[in-house]
Design a protein around this motif. Sequence first.
Motif, PDB file in Angstrom:
ATOM      1  N   MET A 111      53.570  74.401  18.894  1.00 20.30           N
ATOM      2  CA  MET A 111      55.227  74.914  19.102  1.00 20.30           C
ATOM      3  C   MET A 111      55.907  73.957  20.072  1.00 20.30           C
ATOM      4  O   MET A 111      55.520  73.039  20.879  1.00 20.30           O
ATOM      5  CB  MET A 111      54.481  76.245  20.197  1.00 20.30           C
ATOM      6  N   LYS A 112      57.844  74.929  21.120  1.00 18.45           N
ATOM      7  CA  LYS A 112      58.290  74.216  21.308  1.00 18.45           C
ATOM      8  C   LYS A 112      57.154  74.947  23.070  1.00 18.45           C
ATOM      9  O   LYS A 112      57.982  75.759  23.028  1.00 18.45           O
ATOM     10  CB  LYS A 112      59.434  73.605  21.513  1.00 18.45           C
ATOM     11  N   ILE A 113      57.372  74.414  23.895  1.00 20.37           N
ATOM     12  CA  ILE A 113      56.565  74.787  25.288  1.00 20.37           C
ATOM     13  C   ILE A 113      57.896  74.006  26.572  1.00 20.37           C
ATOM     14  O   ILE A 113      57.468  72.542  26.784  1.00 20.37           O
ATOM     15  CB  ILE A 113      54.644  74.985  25.387  1.00 20.37           C
ATOM     16  N   ALA A 114      57.873  75.200  27.164  1.00 25.99           N
ATOM     17  CA  ALA A 114      58.743  74.500  28.516  1.00 25.99           C
ATOM     18  C   ALA A 114      57.667  74.768  29.161  1.00 25.99           C
ATOM     19  O   ALA A 114      57.400  76.058  29.704  1.00 25.99           O
ATOM     20  CB  ALA A 114      60.954  75.082  28.556  1.00 25.99           C
ATOM     21  N   VAL A 115      57.661  73.699  30.084  1.00 20.27           N
ATOM     22  CA  VAL A 115      56.573  74.410  32.218  1.00 20.27           C
ATOM     23  C   VAL A 115      57.547  73.859  33.358  1.00 20.27           C
ATOM     24  O   VAL A 115      57.976  72.713  33.424  1.00 20.27           O
ATOM     25  CB  VAL A 115      55.484  73.202  31.322  1.00 20.27           C
ATOM     26  N   LEU A 116      57.685  75.299  33.103  1.00 19.38           N
ATOM     27  CA  LEU A 116      58.839  74.994  34.407  1.00 19.38           C
ATOM     28  C   LEU A 116      57.716  74.732  35.847  1.00 19.38           C
ATOM     29  O   LEU A 116      56.985  74.885  35.918  1.00 19.38           O
ATOM     30  CB  LEU A 116      59.719  76.028  34.957  1.00 19.38           C
ATOM     31  N   GLY A 117      57.981  73.301  36.301  1.00 21.09           N
ATOM     32  CA  GLY A 117      57.480  72.876  37.759  1.00 21.09           C
ATOM     33  C   GLY A 117      56.034  72.398  36.894  1.00 21.09           C
ATOM     34  O   GLY A 117      55.313  72.158  37.558  1.00 21.09           O
ATOM     35  N   SER A 177      51.822  69.445  36.091  1.00 21.75           N
ATOM     36  CA  SER A 177      51.489  68.345  35.388  1.00 21.75           C
ATOM     37  C   SER A 177      50.098  68.000  33.878  1.00 21.75           C
ATOM     38  O   SER A 177      49.794  67.434  32.960  1.00 21.75           O
ATOM     39  CB  SER A 177      51.761  67.245  35.876  1.00 21.75           C
ATOM     40  N   ARG A 178      49.056  68.662  34.392  1.00 19.82           N
ATOM     41  CA  ARG A 178      48.238  69.207  33.307  1.00 19.82           C
ATOM     42  C   ARG A 178      48.002  70.041  32.995  1.00 19.82           C
ATOM     43  O   ARG A 178      47.363  70.093  31.851  1.00 19.82           O
ATOM     44  CB  ARG A 178      46.920  70.029  34.678  1.00 19.82           C
ATOM     45  N   VAL A 179      48.425  70.873  32.797  1.00 21.55           N
ATOM     46  CA  VAL A 179      49.274  71.979  31.748  1.00 21.55           C
ATOM     47  C   VAL A 179      50.107  71.451  30.272  1.00 21.55           C
ATOM     48  O   VAL A 179      49.599  71.443  29.342  1.00 21.55           O
ATOM     49  CB  VAL A 179      50.211  72.930  31.927  1.00 21.55           C
ATOM     50  N   VAL A 180      50.640  69.869  30.866  1.00 23.40           N
ATOM     51  CA  VAL A 180      51.981  69.326  29.912  1.00 23.40           C
ATOM     52  C   VAL A 180      50.476  69.032  29.138  1.00 23.40           C
ATOM     53  O   VAL A 180      50.811  68.547  28.140  1.00 23.40           O
ATOM     54  CB  VAL A 180      52.912  68.830  30.433  1.00 23.40           C
ATOM     55  N   ALA A 219      43.818  74.702  32.490  1.00 19.97           N
ATOM     56  CA  ALA A 219      43.017  74.570  30.909  1.00 19.97           C
ATOM     57  C   ALA A 219      43.801  76.227  30.274  1.00 19.97           C
ATOM     58  O   ALA A 219      43.955  76.743  29.668  1.00 19.97           O
ATOM     59  CB  ALA A 219      42.047  74.618  31.267  1.00 19.97           C
ATOM     60  N   ALA A 220      43.446  77.103  31.238  1.00 17.23           N
ATOM     61  CA  ALA A 220      43.425  78.424  31.017  1.00 17.23           C
ATOM     62  C   ALA A 220      44.637  79.460  30.801  1.00 17.23           C
ATOM     63  O   ALA A 220      44.897  79.653  30.113  1.00 17.23           O
ATOM     64  CB  ALA A 220      43.087  79.638  32.463  1.00 17.23           C
TER      65      ALA A 220
END
Length: 252
Positions: free
Chosen positions: A1-7, A14-17, A166-167
């Motif tokens: 999937m293409k997921i945009a992470v604002l912030g 940074s960990r989510v990305v 992780a969540a």
Amino acid sequence: MKIAVLGGTGLIGSRVVARLKEQGHEATPLSLSTGVNVLTGEGLAAALAEAEVVVNLTNSPTFDEASPEFFRTSMGNLLEASRAAGVGHVVVLSIVGAEGVPELDYYQAKVLQEDLLKAGGLPYSVVRATQFMEFVDAVLSWTTDGDTVRLPSTPLQPIAADDVAAAVADVAMGAPLNGTLNVAGPEVFPLDELGSLTLAAEGGAGHVVTDGTAGMFAVPKGDVLIAPEGSRIAPTHYRDWMAARADRGPQG
């Protein structure tokens, strides 16, 4: 999937990305440094043009009465751009128990953000986390005077940033909840005890004095900031987190 992470360049983002990329997704970190401004809308439409999922981890620069307007404006811009782009899932990170602390502007601003998302007409998920372990030192600094740290005995259930990320990543990769997931650390501490543990682990000369009026966390009453039944309980214990941080050194 293409997921945009604002912030997506911050503590959690940074960990989510990184986690999303590890799972094979195309995760793009977005922030002021990448030319995306959620307050003015600059760069937002182009950044979300092909996104299937948007994760919003942006935060108000202040915790005061200005914070509601930040979330009102930023969520309005985000929802408008997401609808135009055909985004199928919007994820927001919020705070466990926020609605139970009406006296704090920032907590009510986070409730406003949640309400705007729920009313926005898009599939959504809210992830509510307890207080981050990484912020405990800052909490202590707010009420430190010389060697004395004044803290209330408000119960907290601290969670590591890695576990929050992780969540959030798991929720972003899944179907929209159209509801809320609460996440928390595995242990509950009175804040004054948490402060004493932290000072002892850091080897400082300071000591904690219990003061029911000291600092922002004197405002919440009872167990309002403790995760409710049915929450996702993260694995990282505070003492283990402190030990791992000590092993990494001052830059860890």
